[in-house]
Design a protein around this motif. Structure first.
Motif, short mmCIF file in Angstrom:
data_model
loop_
_atom_site.label_atom_id
_atom_site.label_comp_id
_atom_site.label_asym_id
_atom_site.label_seq_id
_atom_site.Cartn_x
_atom_site.Cartn_y
_atom_site.Cartn_z
N GLU A 14 80.62 -14.67 15.24
CA GLU A 14 79.67 -14.77 16.24
C GLU A 14 78.83 -16.10 16.11
O GLU A 14 78.59 -16.71 17.47
N ILE A 15 78.46 -16.49 14.98
CA ILE A 15 77.84 -17.47 14.93
C ILE A 15 78.38 -18.68 15.06
O ILE A 15 78.09 -19.92 15.91
N ALA A 73 76.82 -16.63 3.72
CA ALA A 73 76.53 -18.03 4.07
C ALA A 73 77.82 -18.98 3.99
O ALA A 73 77.97 -19.52 4.83
N THR A 74 78.40 -18.74 2.79
CA THR A 74 79.61 -19.28 2.53
C THR A 74 80.62 -18.92 3.77
O THR A 74 81.27 -19.84 4.32
N ASP A 75 80.75 -17.73 3.92
CA ASP A 75 81.72 -17.31 5.22
C ASP A 75 81.33 -17.83 6.37
O ASP A 75 82.17 -17.97 7.34
N THR A 76 79.94 -17.98 6.63
CA THR A 76 79.65 -18.42 8.12
C THR A 76 80.25 -19.96 8.03
O THR A 76 80.49 -20.43 9.12
N VAL A 77 79.89 -20.71 6.96
CA VAL A 77 80.41 -22.21 6.93
C VAL A 77 82.04 -22.15 7.34
O VAL A 77 82.38 -22.91 7.97
N ARG A 78 82.62 -21.34 6.58
CA ARG A 78 84.18 -21.38 6.59
C ARG A 78 84.46 -20.87 8.04
O ARG A 78 85.61 -21.55 8.73
N ALA A 79 84.05 -19.83 8.85
CA ALA A 79 83.89 -19.52 10.12
C ALA A 79 83.90 -20.72 11.05
O ALA A 79 84.55 -21.10 11.90
N TRP A 101 73.87 -24.94 -3.46
CA TRP A 101 74.38 -25.22 -2.03
C TRP A 101 75.53 -25.66 -1.90
O TRP A 101 76.16 -25.58 -0.79
N HIS A 102 76.08 -26.47 -2.83
CA HIS A 102 77.56 -26.83 -2.69
C HIS A 102 78.48 -25.92 -2.70
O HIS A 102 79.66 -25.95 -2.13
N LEU A 103 78.28 -24.68 -3.25
CA LEU A 103 79.03 -23.57 -3.07
C LEU A 103 79.16 -22.92 -1.75
O LEU A 103 80.29 -22.47 -1.54
N THR A 104 78.33 -23.24 -0.84
CA THR A 104 78.51 -22.61 0.35
C THR A 104 79.26 -23.54 1.32
O THR A 104 79.72 -22.89 2.42
N GLY A 105 79.49 -24.88 0.95
CA GLY A 105 80.25 -25.66 1.80
C GLY A 105 79.45 -26.30 2.83
O GLY A 105 79.91 -27.04 3.82
N ALA A 106 78.13 -26.09 2.77
CA ALA A 106 77.28 -26.91 3.74
C ALA A 106 77.13 -28.22 3.42
O ALA A 106 77.62 -28.91 2.61
N ASP A 107 76.62 -29.05 4.53
CA ASP A 107 76.62 -30.55 4.65
C ASP A 107 75.28 -31.05 3.82
O ASP A 107 75.40 -32.20 3.10
N PHE A 108 74.10 -30.04 3.69
CA PHE A 108 72.95 -30.66 3.05
C PHE A 108 71.97 -29.40 2.74
O PHE A 108 72.20 -28.45 3.25
#
Length: 109
Positions: free
Chosen positions: A24-25, A50-56, A80-87
């Protein structure tokens, strides 16, 4: 607080419910043409959602930026790198500054 600081810097902000499913996000980010998604992570067990959200977001070919922040990173800033986020957002002002710089760099590329 992050919501308000982004608004003070003339960003249009769409707050979402914290328990919203990852898909949904992603759909909301695409529908509203969001350039940045901020995820606040308070507890270690929230890292996987959070990681799942970034992947979605990435799976749906959303091209915006993802910022993560929150108390969970106080003891391990590199997590934070584990989440796949940009920063990783620190305080609210530096988060807005980083987002502006990264988005400007993407527009120039």
């Amino acid at each position: 607080m992050l919501f308000d600081v982004f608004r003070w810097h003339n960003w249009k902000v769409f707050p979402l419910i914290t328990a919203l499913p990852e898909e949904e996000i992603a759909r909301a980010a695409l529908h509203y043409k969001v350039g940045l998604v901020c995820l606040s992570i308070a507890l270690a067990d929230q890292l996987q959602p959070a990681t799942d959200t970034v992947r979605a977001l990435r799976k749906h070919n959303w091209t915006g930026l993802v910022e993560v922040g929150g108390p969970v990173f106080l003891s391990n800033e590199e997590a934070w790198h584990l989440t796949g986020a940009d920063f990783l957002g620190g305080d609210a002002e530096s988060c807005v500054t980083q987002a502006n710089l990264l988005l400007a760099a993407r527009r120039q590329a």
